[in-house]
Structures are given as structure tokens and as C-alpha cells.
Design a protein around this motif. Structure first.
Motif, PDB file in Angstrom:
ATOM      1  N   PRO A  69       0.814  -1.232   0.000  1.00 33.95           N
ATOM      2  CA  PRO A  69       0.000   0.000   0.000  1.00 33.95           C
ATOM      3  C   PRO A  69       0.842   1.274   0.000  1.00 33.95           C
ATOM      4  O   PRO A  69       0.459   2.280  -0.624  1.00 33.95           O
ATOM      5  CB  PRO A  69      -0.816  -0.121   1.282  1.00 33.95           C
ATOM      6  CG  PRO A  69      -0.875  -1.579   1.571  1.00 33.95           C
ATOM      7  CD  PRO A  69       0.452  -2.099   1.112  1.00 33.95           C
ATOM      8  N   LEU A  70       2.006   1.203   0.700  1.00 33.00           N
ATOM      9  CA  LEU A  70       2.847   2.399   0.745  1.00 33.00           C
ATOM     10  C   LEU A  70       3.448   2.679  -0.632  1.00 33.00           C
ATOM     11  O   LEU A  70       3.518   3.854  -1.067  1.00 33.00           O
ATOM     12  CB  LEU A  70       3.954   2.182   1.788  1.00 33.00           C
ATOM     13  CG  LEU A  70       4.796   3.405   2.130  1.00 33.00           C
ATOM     14  CD1 LEU A  70       3.933   4.499   2.747  1.00 33.00           C
ATOM     15  CD2 LEU A  70       5.924   3.033   3.093  1.00 33.00           C
ATOM     16  N   TYR A  71       3.891   1.625  -1.320  1.00 31.66           N
ATOM     17  CA  TYR A  71       4.432   1.832  -2.663  1.00 31.66           C
ATOM     18  C   TYR A  71       3.346   2.311  -3.633  1.00 31.66           C
ATOM     19  O   TYR A  71       3.583   3.194  -4.476  1.00 31.66           O
ATOM     20  CB  TYR A  71       5.046   0.525  -3.166  1.00 31.66           C
ATOM     21  CG  TYR A  71       5.730   0.661  -4.497  1.00 31.66           C
ATOM     22  CD1 TYR A  71       6.986   1.231  -4.604  1.00 31.66           C
ATOM     23  CD2 TYR A  71       5.121   0.190  -5.669  1.00 31.66           C
ATOM     24  CE1 TYR A  71       7.617   1.355  -5.826  1.00 31.66           C
ATOM     25  CE2 TYR A  71       5.748   0.305  -6.901  1.00 31.66           C
ATOM     26  CZ  TYR A  71       6.999   0.894  -6.960  1.00 31.66           C
ATOM     27  OH  TYR A  71       7.618   1.022  -8.176  1.00 31.66           O
ATOM     28  N   ASP A  76       0.840   6.526  -6.860  1.00 34.26           N
ATOM     29  CA  ASP A  76      -0.361   7.319  -7.133  1.00 34.26           C
ATOM     30  C   ASP A  76      -0.124   8.802  -6.873  1.00 34.26           C
ATOM     31  O   ASP A  76      -0.653   9.671  -7.609  1.00 34.26           O
ATOM     32  CB  ASP A  76      -1.521   6.820  -6.294  1.00 34.26           C
ATOM     33  CG  ASP A  76      -2.017   5.448  -6.763  1.00 34.26           C
ATOM     34  OD1 ASP A  76      -1.729   5.090  -7.934  1.00 34.26           O
ATOM     35  OD2 ASP A  76      -2.644   4.710  -5.955  1.00 34.26           O
ATOM     36  N   MET A  77       0.656   9.122  -5.834  1.00 31.53           N
ATOM     37  CA  MET A  77       0.953  10.524  -5.567  1.00 31.53           C
ATOM     38  C   MET A  77       1.833  11.106  -6.676  1.00 31.53           C
ATOM     39  O   MET A  77       1.699  12.284  -7.059  1.00 31.53           O
ATOM     40  CB  MET A  77       1.645  10.662  -4.211  1.00 31.53           C
ATOM     41  CG  MET A  77       0.748  10.314  -3.027  1.00 31.53           C
ATOM     42  SD  MET A  77      -0.752  11.361  -2.919  1.00 31.53           S
ATOM     43  CE  MET A  77      -0.053  12.938  -2.569  1.00 31.53           C
ATOM     44  N   GLN A  78       2.786  10.294  -7.202  1.00 27.47           N
ATOM     45  CA  GLN A  78       3.591  10.770  -8.336  1.00 27.47           C
ATOM     46  C   GLN A  78       2.714  11.019  -9.575  1.00 27.47           C
ATOM     47  O   GLN A  78       2.870  12.039 -10.271  1.00 27.47           O
ATOM     48  CB  GLN A  78       4.683   9.742  -8.664  1.00 27.47           C
ATOM     49  CG  GLN A  78       5.780   9.649  -7.618  1.00 27.47           C
ATOM     50  CD  GLN A  78       6.740   8.510  -7.889  1.00 27.47           C
ATOM     51  OE1 GLN A  78       6.453   7.649  -8.738  1.00 27.47           O
ATOM     52  NE2 GLN A  78       7.886   8.504  -7.188  1.00 27.47           N
ATOM     53  N   ALA A  79       1.761  10.115  -9.805  1.00 29.00           N
ATOM     54  CA  ALA A  79       0.870  10.289 -10.977  1.00 29.00           C
ATOM     55  C   ALA A  79      -0.023  11.496 -10.792  1.00 29.00           C
ATOM     56  O   ALA A  79      -0.261  12.280 -11.747  1.00 29.00           O
ATOM     57  CB  ALA A  79       0.041   9.039 -11.185  1.00 29.00           C
ATOM     58  N   ARG A 102      -6.612  11.382  -8.719  1.00 32.16           N
ATOM     59  CA  ARG A 102      -6.979  11.721  -7.331  1.00 32.16           C
ATOM     60  C   ARG A 102      -7.782  10.594  -6.682  1.00 32.16           C
ATOM     61  O   ARG A 102      -7.589  10.297  -5.500  1.00 32.16           O
ATOM     62  CB  ARG A 102      -7.792  13.010  -7.325  1.00 32.16           C
ATOM     63  CG  ARG A 102      -6.934  14.256  -7.557  1.00 32.16           C
ATOM     64  CD  ARG A 102      -7.785  15.498  -7.533  1.00 32.16           C
ATOM     65  NE  ARG A 102      -6.942  16.707  -7.664  1.00 32.16           N
ATOM     66  CZ  ARG A 102      -7.429  17.945  -7.710  1.00 32.16           C
ATOM     67  NH1 ARG A 102      -8.762  18.152  -7.617  1.00 32.16           N
ATOM     68  NH2 ARG A 102      -6.622  18.971  -7.831  1.00 32.16           N
ATOM     69  N   GLU A 103      -8.678   9.979  -7.400  1.00 35.88           N
ATOM     70  CA  GLU A 103      -9.436   8.866  -6.829  1.00 35.88           C
ATOM     71  C   GLU A 103      -8.501   7.716  -6.451  1.00 35.88           C
ATOM     72  O   GLU A 103      -8.642   7.108  -5.370  1.00 35.88           O
ATOM     73  CB  GLU A 103     -10.467   8.397  -7.846  1.00 35.88           C
ATOM     74  CG  GLU A 103     -11.589   9.407  -8.091  1.00 35.88           C
ATOM     75  CD  GLU A 103     -12.561   8.946  -9.157  1.00 35.88           C
ATOM     76  OE1 GLU A 103     -12.294   7.850  -9.737  1.00 35.88           O
ATOM     77  OE2 GLU A 103     -13.544   9.645  -9.404  1.00 35.88           O
ATOM     78  N   ALA A 108      -5.504   4.753  -2.121  1.00 31.76           N
ATOM     79  CA  ALA A 108      -4.214   4.320  -1.566  1.00 31.76           C
ATOM     80  C   ALA A 108      -3.969   4.949  -0.186  1.00 31.76           C
ATOM     81  O   ALA A 108      -3.484   4.280   0.751  1.00 31.76           O
ATOM     82  CB  ALA A 108      -3.084   4.691  -2.523  1.00 31.76           C
ATOM     83  N   ALA A 109      -4.354   6.244  -0.028  1.00 36.97           N
ATOM     84  CA  ALA A 109      -4.159   6.909   1.278  1.00 36.97           C
ATOM     85  C   ALA A 109      -5.053   6.289   2.347  1.00 36.97           C
ATOM     86  O   ALA A 109      -4.639   6.082   3.499  1.00 36.97           O
ATOM     87  CB  ALA A 109      -4.429   8.400   1.139  1.00 36.97           C
ATOM     88  N   ALA A 110      -6.300   5.980   1.968  1.00 34.48           N
ATOM     89  CA  ALA A 110      -7.202   5.353   2.954  1.00 34.48           C
ATOM     90  C   ALA A 110      -6.694   3.979   3.380  1.00 34.48           C
ATOM     91  O   ALA A 110      -6.742   3.607   4.572  1.00 34.48           O
ATOM     92  CB  ALA A 110      -8.598   5.258   2.353  1.00 34.48           C
ATOM     93  N   GLU A 111      -6.219   3.216   2.393  1.00 32.36           N
ATOM     94  CA  GLU A 111      -5.669   1.900   2.744  1.00 32.36           C
ATOM     95  C   GLU A 111      -4.446   2.014   3.661  1.00 32.36           C
ATOM     96  O   GLU A 111      -4.289   1.254   4.618  1.00 32.36           O
ATOM     97  CB  GLU A 111      -5.304   1.149   1.461  1.00 32.36           C
ATOM     98  CG  GLU A 111      -4.774  -0.255   1.671  1.00 32.36           C
ATOM     99  CD  GLU A 111      -5.849  -1.193   2.224  1.00 32.36           C
ATOM    100  OE1 GLU A 111      -5.465  -2.296   2.694  1.00 32.36           O
ATOM    101  OE2 GLU A 111      -7.052  -0.848   2.201  1.00 32.36           O
ATOM    102  N   PHE A 112      -3.604   2.980   3.360  1.00 29.21           N
ATOM    103  CA  PHE A 112      -2.421   3.178   4.194  1.00 29.21           C
ATOM    104  C   PHE A 112      -2.803   3.595   5.616  1.00 29.21           C
ATOM    105  O   PHE A 112      -2.258   3.081   6.604  1.00 29.21           O
ATOM    106  CB  PHE A 112      -1.512   4.234   3.573  1.00 29.21           C
ATOM    107  CG  PHE A 112      -0.356   4.626   4.448  1.00 29.21           C
ATOM    108  CD1 PHE A 112       0.740   3.785   4.601  1.00 29.21           C
ATOM    109  CD2 PHE A 112      -0.378   5.830   5.154  1.00 29.21           C
ATOM    110  CE1 PHE A 112       1.790   4.149   5.432  1.00 29.21           C
ATOM    111  CE2 PHE A 112       0.669   6.188   5.973  1.00 29.21           C
ATOM    112  CZ  PHE A 112       1.766   5.353   6.118  1.00 29.21           C
TER     113      PHE A 112
END
Length: 780
Positions: A69-71, A76-79, A102-103, A108-112
Motif C-alpha cells: 500500500p505504501l508503494y 499514485d501521488m507521483q501520478a 486523485r481517486e 491508496a491513502a485510505a488503505e495506508f
């Protein structure tokens, strides 16, 4: 007496003695301390390895749970950052791309957040950055604050993610895992540099223009990712990963990426507003989309290998702990076994040595000394011998054997000296006894020749009594020298006759009152010994009691044998003195004690005789204040008396009454007024009749062959008188003291003269003063 002073002896230092630690305790501590130290070291090492293994497994579990999830969040943040830059530059279709990115970033942020929480500080740092995501999206949508600040926010979030990898999964305590983990972090950083290049090119937009700062960032990103790959990634890759990386680098997309980077660096054009990028940048998007997927695959594969290596390392650590614990436990067990067997061997040898020394010291050596003192031979095999062992225990055993040998040699020499002294004393006693026997014979001859002179007869009786006492003292010397008084008797003797014979040996026999309460007899072999024992006690009683008082001796049969009690009216004696005298009676003392108590040899003689007879002699205070001596003669020395024979033989015919014996105050005048017919036999203490002194020669006397008492017959032509018993000389003395038997003359009884009374009182006063002086000495 031991030369060692007791613990509470005066003058001894009051310094407290150190407590001696037992050898068993020292050996146990000698084994326990190294074992405990080794066990502690093993426990510490095993604990550290287990902690490291648990840390590795925890990291592996956390990486498997949060790593993906962190990767995904980072990608996703890079994209989203790239899509935000494209929308900011006005690229067509950027809004739809941004919404999709953004979605994906929100998921990914929620999972993290769900998996990580705030358990670690690095995870918390990522969460804090994510808290500002909504605000920066609004700024990006409103185009406020500038593109650089908005893009810098995304760069901060991605940097926090890379920091998490570096802090949580680097395993700095293990060099191998550090080497395995280092390429993963470097590859993430290099991937981030490529993503920044993609973002900066997206920010240039269709116009292909960047400001100076953006151009500088692009050039820095190119240099950074090339340096990271060449310095921190490729050298640490495994053979398979290196081949995979080489295929990526050799692919057309990577080559196109490199061509565009070189073209931007060399083919850009500076403008008034910034830098104009070359037209080659148009092919960046398609090339980046292809090689970025390949690089992501390499990164994920490398991360999985690191996790696998971490799990294997944790298993290796656990195996190492198991081997360490097992080997250490086996070593400790071996040490314990060796220590136990060594300790048991040493303690067993010491216990054997202790048992041997105690046996020798408490049983063998006293028995050997006792045998040497009795003049018996000693078997050398019962004594410890020098074995010549070279170890410490053997040397101690040899030293003890030498000490025992020296002690036995010393006692053997003392025994030889004592035996020689006994022979010397026996020789002196034999010679002196012969002289005494000759003197008794001479006295008897004088009695036979001059028995009509009562004054002379009284003096001869006095001389005879003193000579008999002398003979008893000579027999005492023989007894103390280790000899025995042989007994010539062949027939048992009644108790009444035995008491009479013992009383006759005492100088002041007239004061002795005899009471035989039972009719029993004593075996012939012990008659002389018992008579001598009782004579010594009677002599002691008469000497230490008032001259006019009576000394009572009574005998009766009891459960343990024959009880003979001698009671006097002597001075009072303390309980401590009775205990001391009873100790001398119950144990034969050595010569050193005899030398210190040379004036009290009578008690030692009684003790020796009691030891030979198996009898017990006890002194105690009588009810009259004097001393009562109780002698218990064993029952096996007694025999039943045959018939009820009278104590004195009955005369064949009635005899005229004998003239009365005058009182002591009437002698010698009263004796001279009557016919000299009454003669006292000194050894038996009984009166006997004999013819008058007018006869030229005394009537011949038939010697009795065996018994101690013989009956003197009256002459045939004289008046008929009852026959009275008389002593046959030398029938109960020691063999060494005997002399050829000669006819014995009877003596007349004597009355006490004033000189005799004075001598008796002098003895009594001397005894009283001696006892009083000893009592004063004993008082504190």
C-alpha cells in the motif's frame, strides 16, 4: 591432659575465628560460578539473537502488510502530481486524468491509514503530510499560490514515503540486510527522480517552456537518477536483477528517454521568460509510460527479495539460537557431569581418608595403645602404611600414617619401659617379701619360745601386725606394677570367713564389726584378691575415723551378686571429692597420675583389683556423716555353700570358761596376774589356746596342708579345751613373696596401750587435717 587450651581459657585472644567453609561447598562454588557465568552469557546472546529475529519478522510482517500500500501510495501521488502539473499547464484532457489520479490516490491513502495508523513516527509523518492533501488540491484547482509550491507538497509526501522505507526496513543492525535493503531505497529515490522529470515536462505543457528554476530541477533530476543507478543500485543488484536492469536500459523506451534528456540539456533555448525545450520532448509520455512500468516491476521484485531474505535471516537467527542453546546446554551438562564426578571422586577419597583416620584415631590406635600398655603384641597390619601416592590426598594419608607410626613407636617404648619398671618393681617386691616372710617366721618362733611372757607377747603381736601391713604394702606394689596376687586356695570360702580374713589384715582390727547376712561362698581363685581389696578399704576406714569408733562391714547377696558395704564415722567429704575418688576406682590410672597421688595408692590398688575381678566399688556419704564404700562382686564369682557348718569348729567336749580379757587400761599388769594361756593369732584375729608357759617346749603344731585357718590341738596330757582356728602362714600372699614354710608360733592377744591409742589418734587427726585442707583448696 591435652596441651591445647580450651576456647574460653583465660588470656586467650578474643578475636573471632573465621568460619571455615566446607570443601564440598568450595567445590560446588567452583563449578557453579563458571556454569552460571557461561549460562548468563548464553542467555544474553540468545536473547539478543531472538530479539533481532523477532525484529526481522516484525519488519517483514509490516513490510508485507504496509509495503505494497505504501508503494502504491507513492506511485499514485507521483501520478497525481504529474496530472496536477499538466492541468496547471493547460494540457488538453488533463482534468479527466487528474480526477482519475486523485481517486486512486485517495484509495491508496485510505488503505495506508487503515493499516499503518500512528504506530510509528515515520508512518505518522506520512499521515501528517496527507492531512494537507485536500487543501493543496483546492489551491491547485483555484490556481493560487503558484505551481511550484503545490508540486513541492506532493514531493514532500513522496519523500516521507521514501523515508519510511529507509527507516523501517533498512535493518541497520544486520550488515547483510543493509546491503540487501540499500538498493531498494536507492531505486525508489531514482524512480522519484524520473517521476520529477515527468512532472517538470508535464508542467512545460504544449508550449514546452519552463522557468529557470524548473529547468534547473529537471537537469538535477537527470543527474541524480543517473548517479543513483550507477552508484547505489547497479553495484548491489543480484545477477538476475542486474540482467533485468540491463534489459530495461537497453530497451528502446529507455534509449528514447535518454535521448530526450540529452536533447533537453543540449538543445534547449533560453528565452526571456525561461527556457524553451526542444521538440523531442513530445515523445516523453509514451516512453515514460513503458519504462516506468518496467522499473516498478524491478523495484517490487527487489523489495520482495529483500523481504524473503529478511524472513530467511530471521529463520537463520532462530536456528542459531537453537544451536547456541543446545550446544551451550550440552556443554553445561558436560561441565556439570565432569564437576559432579570430579567432586564425588574427591569427596569420596576425602571421606575414605576421613573414615580411615577416624577409625585409626578412635578405635585402632586406642586399642593398639591399650594392648601395648597390657604388654601384648601388636599386629602391624592393622596400622596405616605409607603408600607413596603423589597426589594431595595420598600425601595427607601418608603423613597421617607416619604420625601414627611415631605415636605407636612412642607408646611401644613407653610400654617397654613400663614393663621393665614392672619387672624391676616385682623384683624389689619379691626380695622385700622374702625378708618380710622371714621376719614373720622369726616372730612366730619367738612367740613359740617366749609365749609365757605376756608383756613380750604383746610387743610381738604389735610387731606381727606391722609386718602384716608391710606385706600388704609390698603386694600393693606388685599389683600396681602389673602383677597379680595368686590365690593358693583350693576350696571355696564362706563370706563370714572371708570378712574375718580381710579384717585380720588391718592393724586396728579390733574396731571392725563384721556382719555376714547371707550364707554363701566365694570361688577359690579370687579369695586373695577380694580379701586384699576389702582389707585396703577397711584399713582406709580405720585410719580416717575416730580411734574409738566402730567400722562396720556387712555382706549380703543382691540381684547383681554380692554386696559388701564398709561404713565408717570419718570426716565429712565433699561431693566433688567423692566423684574424684570414684573416678580413680573405676578406671586404672597411668603412672603419671600415680606419681601425683603417691600418698593415696590404696584407692588405685582397689581400682586395679576391682578391674581384675569385674567388680564395682563406689564411695558415698553415709547416714552418719562418714564414708560408705559399696563393693558389688559379680555373681559368677560366688558358689553355694555346702551345708550349714558353724563358723567356728565346736570342741569335742565342754571346756572350762576362759579367763576374761582385761580392758585396755589394765594391760599389761592385768595380763601378768593370770596364767599365760591366751594367745592371739595376728593374721586371723582370733584367740587360740595353748599350754602354759611352764612347759619346757611348746606343743608341736601340725601344719594345715591347704586351708587358711588351721585348728591347734591341745596337748594330750593337758586339760581338754576347745580347738580354735589359726592362720597357716604364707597361704594367700603372692608367689614372689613366699618363703619356705616354717612352724608358726601363736601369740597372745594384746590390749591397746596408751601409745597405740596416741598413734591412732595421730593418724585420725592427720586424715582430718588433710581432708579439711583439700576442702579449703576446692572452695572458690
Amino acid at each position: 591432659m591435652s596441651p591445647i587450651e580450651p576456647e574460653d581459657a583465660p588470656g586467650q585472644s578474643t578475636t573471632r575465628r573465621r568460619r571455615t567453609v566446607r570443601l564440598r561447598t568450595l567445590l560446588i562454588w567452583l563449578a557453579v560460578l563458571p556454569t552460571v557465568a557461561m549460562g548468563t552469557q548464553v542467555a544474553v546472546t540468545a536473547g539478543r539473537l531472538l530479539e533481532q529475529s523477532n525484529h526481522l519478522r516484525a519488519d517483514v510482517a509490516a513490510a508485507e502488510r504496509i509495503g505494497a500500500p505504501l508503494y502504491t501510495l507513492m506511485v499514485d501521488m507521483q501520478a497525481e502530481r504529474t496530472a496536477t502539473a499538466a492541468r496547471w499547464a493547460g494540457t488538453a484532457g488533463a482534468e479527466d486524468e487528474l480526477r482519475i489520479r486523485r481517486e486512486a490516490a485517495d484509495r491508496a491513502a485510505a488503505e495506508f491509514r487503515r493499516l499503518a495508523g500512528d504506530a510509528h513516527s515515520s508512518f505518522g509523518e506520512v499521515n501528517r503530510w496527507l492531512d494537507g492533501l485536500a487543501a493543496y488540491r483546492q489551491r491547485a484547482d483555484a490556481r493560487t499560490g503558484g505551481a511550484d509550491s503545490t508540486l513541492a507538497y506532493y514531493t514532500g509526501v513522496i519523500g516521507a514515503v521514501i523515508q519510511v522505507y529507509q527507516q523501517e526496513f533498512s535493518h541497520a543492525e544486520d550488515a547483510e540486510l543493509v546491503q540487501e535493503t540499500r538498493p531498494v531505497v536507492s531505486m525508489l529515490s531514482a524512480t522519484e527522480m524520473l517521476a520529477r522529470e515527468d512532472t517538470l515536462l508535464a508542467l512545460a505543457g504544449p508550449a514546452r517552456e519552463l522557468d529557470t528554476a524548473g529547468f534547473d530541477q529537471f537537469v538535477s533530476a537527470i543527474g541524480a537518477h543517473r548517479h543513483l543507478y550507477q552508484t547505489w543500485v547497479v553495484p548491489y543488484l543480484s545477477d538476475g536483477d542486474r540482467r533485468f536492469y540491463e534489459r530495461i536500459v537497453a530497451s528502446p523506451d529507455w534509449q528514447k528517454k535518454t535521448h530526450i534528456e540529452n536533447a533537453v540539456i543540449s538543445g534547449h533555448t533560453d528565452t526571456a521568460s525561461g527556457v524553451k525545450l526542444p521538440a523531442e520532448v513530445a515523445g516523453w509520455r509514451s516512453a515514460h509510460a513503458n519504462f516506468s512500468v518496467q522499473m516498478a516491476t524491478l523495484n517490487v521484485d527487489r523489495a520482495r527479495k529483500v523481504l524473503t531474505r529478511g524472513d530467511a535471516k530471521a529463520a537463520e537467527l532462530e536456528t542459531e539460537v537453537a544451536w547456541l542453546v543446545g550446544a551451550s546446554g550440552g556443554g553445561l551438562l558436560l561441565v556439570v557431569i565432569v564437576v559432579v564426578f570430579t567432586t564425588r571422586s574427591v569427596l569420596r577419597r576425602l571421606a575414605d581418608l576421613h573414615e580411615r583416620t577416624v577409625t585409626v584415631a578412635e578405635e585402632t590406635l586406642p586399642d593398639v595403645v591399650s594392648r601395648l600398655q597390657r604388654g601384648q603384641s601388636v599386629d602391624a597390619g592393622v596400622l596405616p602404611t605409607v603408600r607413596g601416592d603423589r597426589d594431595e590426598v595420598g600425601r595427607i594419608s601418608d603423613a597421617f600414617a607416619r604420625a601414627v607410626a611415631v605415636s605407636v613407636d612412642g607408646h611401644r617404648q613407653l610400654a617397654a619401659e613400663r614393663h621393665g619398671f614392672g619387672l624391676f618393681a616385682s623384683g624389689i617386691a619379691s626380695r622385700t617379701g622374702n625378708l618380710v616372710s622371714r621376719q614373720l617366721t622369726l616372730t612366730e618362733d619367738i612367740q613359740d619360745a617366749f609365749g609365757h611372757d605376756e608383756a613380750l607377747l604383746a610387743q610381738l603381736m604389735r610387731s606381727d601386725q606391722l609386718t602384716v601391713g608391710m606385706r600388704r604394702q609390698i603386694e600393693n606394689l606388685l599389683i600396681l606394677a602389673g602383677g597379680e596376687v595368686p590365690d593358693p586356695h583350693t576350696e571355696p570360702m564362706r563370706i563370714a570367713d572371708l570378712l574375718r580374713e580381710a579384717a585380720a589384715e588391718v592393724e586396728d582390727f579390733r574396731r571392725i564389726e563384721r556382719q555376714a547376712l547371707d550364707e554363701t561362698s566365694v570361688e577359690p581363685r579370687v579369695i586373695s584378691q577380694i580379701s586384699h581389696l576389702l582389707a585396703e578399704l577397711l584399713d582406709n576406714a580405720t585410719r580416717f575415723s575416730p580411734p574409738r569408733s566402730k567400722v562396720v562391714i556387712r555382706a549380703e547377696v543382691v540381684a547383681d551378686g554380692l554386696s559388701v558395704e564398709i561404713e565408717d564415722r570419718g570426716p565429712r567429704v565433699s561431693a566433688e571429692r567423692y566423684e574424684e575418688m570414684n573416678g580413680r576406682l573405676h578406671e586404672a590410672p597411668p603412672y603419671s597420675v600415680l606419681a601425683q597421688n603417691a600418698h593415696r595408692l590404696g584407692l588405685f590398688v582397689v581400682g586395679h583389683l576391682a578391674d581384675q575381678l569385674g567388680a564395682t566399688v563406689t564411695l558415698r556419704r553415709s547416714v552418719y556423716g562418714g564414708t560408705s564404700a559399696v563393693v558389688i562382686i559379680p555373681g559368677e564369682l560366688l558358689v553355694a555353700t555346702e551345708g550349714d557348718a558353724p563358723r567356728d569348729p565346736e570342741p569335742p567336749a565342754p571346756a572350762p570358761a576362759a579367763p576374761p580379757v582385761p580392758e585396755p587400761s589394765a594391760a599389761p599388769a592385768a595380763c601378768e596376774e593370770r596364767a599365760p594361756e591366751l594367745v592371739l593369732h595376728t593374721a586371723a584375729g582370733l584367740p587360740s589356746r595353748r599350754p602354759t608357759a611352764a612347759a619346757a617346749q611348746p606343743a608341736p603344731r601340725e601344719p594345715a596342708p591347704e586351708p587358711a585357718l588351721a585348728v591347734r590341738q591341745a596337748p594330750a596330757d593337758g586339760p581338754t579345751r576347745p580347738a580354735l582356728p589359726e592362720r597357716v602362714p604364707q597361704t594367700h600372699i603372692a608367689e614372689q613373696l613366699r618363703a619356705p614354710r616354717v612352724p608358726q608360733a601363736a601369740v597372745r592377744p594384746d590390749t591397746e596401750t596408751p601409745e597405740e591409742v596416741a598413734d591412732a589418734w595421730a593418724d585420725y587427726e592427720h586424715g582430718t587435717q588433710t581432708v579439711e585442707e583439700e576442702l579449703r583448696r576446692d572452695q572458690p
